[in-house]
Scaffold this motif. Structure first.
Motif: not given
Length: 533
Positions: A410, A413-414, A442, A444, A468, A471-472, A476-477
């Protein structure tokens, strides 16, 4: 053009992915972020784990750059000839185009011929005889053994069968070629762990740290982050290649104090001199020319580029404020991002790569903020008074591997730029001689490499390299959270008694009977052990 790529016979799973990553770094695939790969092929009748591979590269300059940066490539060569006998080798060398050979055989140039072998030892007298047997090549220059203009290699394997612990070779093969580039393994003794001022129980060895930095495409002008920095071994490798670095650890005593002012993470960076020659001879990319001089001035002062910052922070509760958006990273601003004015103007901080070795409970278990009473709700969250902040050590609680990996994905990804790389180790248990191949996912990220290092018959660690590609967002989360729940359920299945440490170190009954079997111990011949090397 096809080149002969010769690897060191170790870390077999890491060899091709490292070359693929370096090819990406040096622009072999252009600017695309897709799933690009090089074209490989094996010599005739060679095992896939053989150190000899043929690789297709667009130019000699790129081949040299890859070889000189690599840790596991012994050398990349322009192959002039090969054969199963010296007579066949002579025929292929003579048939190689003269316009490719003659520029390196002129009277003005110096040369050196090295005889090498795989799977056997060639004596000094035999080496001289083999060199004398190359008299049909019209060398006109002088021999220079110390600093020749051109280096030539005569390499051979033997049909030693399959019972000497090496990859089986069915037929003898001999290669002769001109060296294009050679590995940079001379830097490993400089960075070896025993020479460090400050070490911890889980410090990453220099060879693996440099491999991780290569997988992450660490280079000048990029910002590399390690959320489990410890004593800084991974960041030291990234800093060697000119990358700017940041680190985080939950233990304030590690990142701030160490064992004193001259024995801490910072002292490891000051200790080792950076290679100015590497910095100066790398091509500048556009507006990064000013940045090169800024880094160079830092090197004069510190030896290695010092970390921009080392944070006391928790991977479970990352310190980055919400609302950060993806931006194109500006190295010049990142050099000075810690200044309040620029921090107010440019609140977005984005990493080019995240490299880490998460704690998975074999030598050190993971910890997160909280403490047992806080996690159980026995006490309410508290604020540390200002007069106790300097010496306060927060309470921590156990941090499972599944939760740790989810938080890491996470965070990456951010915080990673598009096309940025996440490189981290993931442990797996081995059953019946093989390991499970299900890894964390994940939305992303795209997995580009999974390199296994077998540490014992019971468990191994796999270096995962992810890029990657998406986009986050909140959608997606949420999707990643659902994936995590499924992964966590599966993850707990291969934990024996719910504890990786007990699974690794508990007695293996299947091996107990072999200890007393003298016939097994004395008469069995060594078999090829593959990825154990």
């Amino acid at each position: 053009m096809w080149y002969l790529c010769v690897f060191f016979h170790r870390l077999l799973d890491y060899r091709r992915p490292e070359v693929e990553s370096l090819a990406k770094l040096f622009g072999v695939f252009g600017d695309g972020d897709g799933d690009c790969c090089l074209e490989w092929r094996l010599p005739e009748q060679h095992h896939p784990d053989s150190p000899f591979h043929f690789i297709h590269l667009p130019s000699e300059d790129l081949a040299r750059s890859i070889a000189n940066r690599s840790i596991l490539v012994k050398g990349i060569y322009e192959l002039w000839g090969e054969g199963s006998s010296y007579e066949e080798l002579e025929d292929t060398i003579k048939s190689y185009p003269d316009d490719r050979k003659l520029p390196y055989l002129t009277p003005e140039s110096t040369f050196k011929i090295t005889v090498d072998s795989f799977g056997k030892v060639i004596g000094f007298q035999e080496q001289n005889e083999r060199i004398q047997g190359l008299a049909y090549i019209p060398f006109k220059g002088q021999v220079n053994l110390r600093n020749p203009d051109h280096r030539f290699w005569l390499m051979e394997t033997d049909d030693y069968g399959s019972n000497n612990g090496l990859p089986p070779v069915v037929q003898r093969r001999i290669f002769f070629g001109r060296e294009v580039g050679a590995a940079a393994r001379k830097l490993l003794p400089t960075y070896q762990l025993k020479s460090r001022n400050y070490l911890g129980p889980t410090a990453m060895d220099a060879e693996m740290a440099f491999l991780m930095a290569n997988q992450a495409l660490a280079t000048r002008g990029k910002l590399v982050y390690d959320p489990f920095v410890g004593t800084g071994s991974i960041l030291i490798a990234a800093a060697h290649f000119g990358a700017m670095t940041m680190g985080e650890d939950i233990d304030i005593r590690v990142v701030r104090d160490g064992r004193g002012p001259d024995c801490n993470v910072w002292s490891n960076f000051k200790q080792t001199l950076f290679s100015y020659e590497y910095l100066i001879h790398q091509p500048l990319s556009g507006a990064n020319e000013l940045l090169a001089w800024l880094i160079y001035s830092c090197l004069l002062q510190y030896g290695l580029p010092m970390p921009i910052s080392l944070l006391r922070a928790d991977n479970n509760l990352p310190p980055w404020r919400p609302g950060l958006e993806e931006v194109i990273s500006c190295p010049l601003l990142l050099v000075f991002w810690k200044f309040p004015v620029l921090d107010d103007l440019y609140g977005n901080l984005v990493f080019d790569a995240i490299i880490c070795d998460p704690p998975y409970g074999v030598r050190a278990g993971g910890r997160k903020s909280g403490g047992r009473k806080l996690m159980k709700g026995a006490v309410a969250p508290y604020t540390v008074p200002d007069d106790k902040r300097t010496d306060h050590i927060p309470s921590t609680a156990s941090y499972s591997l599944a939760e740790c990996v989810h938080d890491l994905l996470d965070l990456a990804a951010r915080m990673l730029i598009m096309g940025g790389r996440l490189v981290f180790f993931y442990p797996v248990l081995r059953e019946n001689g093989s390991s499970e191949k299900r890894f964390p996912e994940h939305p992303c990220f795209m997995l580009v490499a999974a390199c296994e290092q077998i540490l014992s018959p019971r468990y191994s660690r796999i270096l995962l390299t992810m890029v990657k590609t998406e986009s986050y967002s909140e959608e997606v989360r949420e999707s990643a959270r659902k994936n995590h729940l499924g992964f966590k359920e599966n993850h707990l299945k291969w934990l024996v008694d719910g504890n990786l440490h007990s699974a690794v170190f508990s007695p293996d009954n299947s091996q107990m009977g072999m200890v007393g079997d003298s016939k097994f111990n004395k008469e069995s011949k060594p078999k090829y052990r593959g990825k154990y090397v």
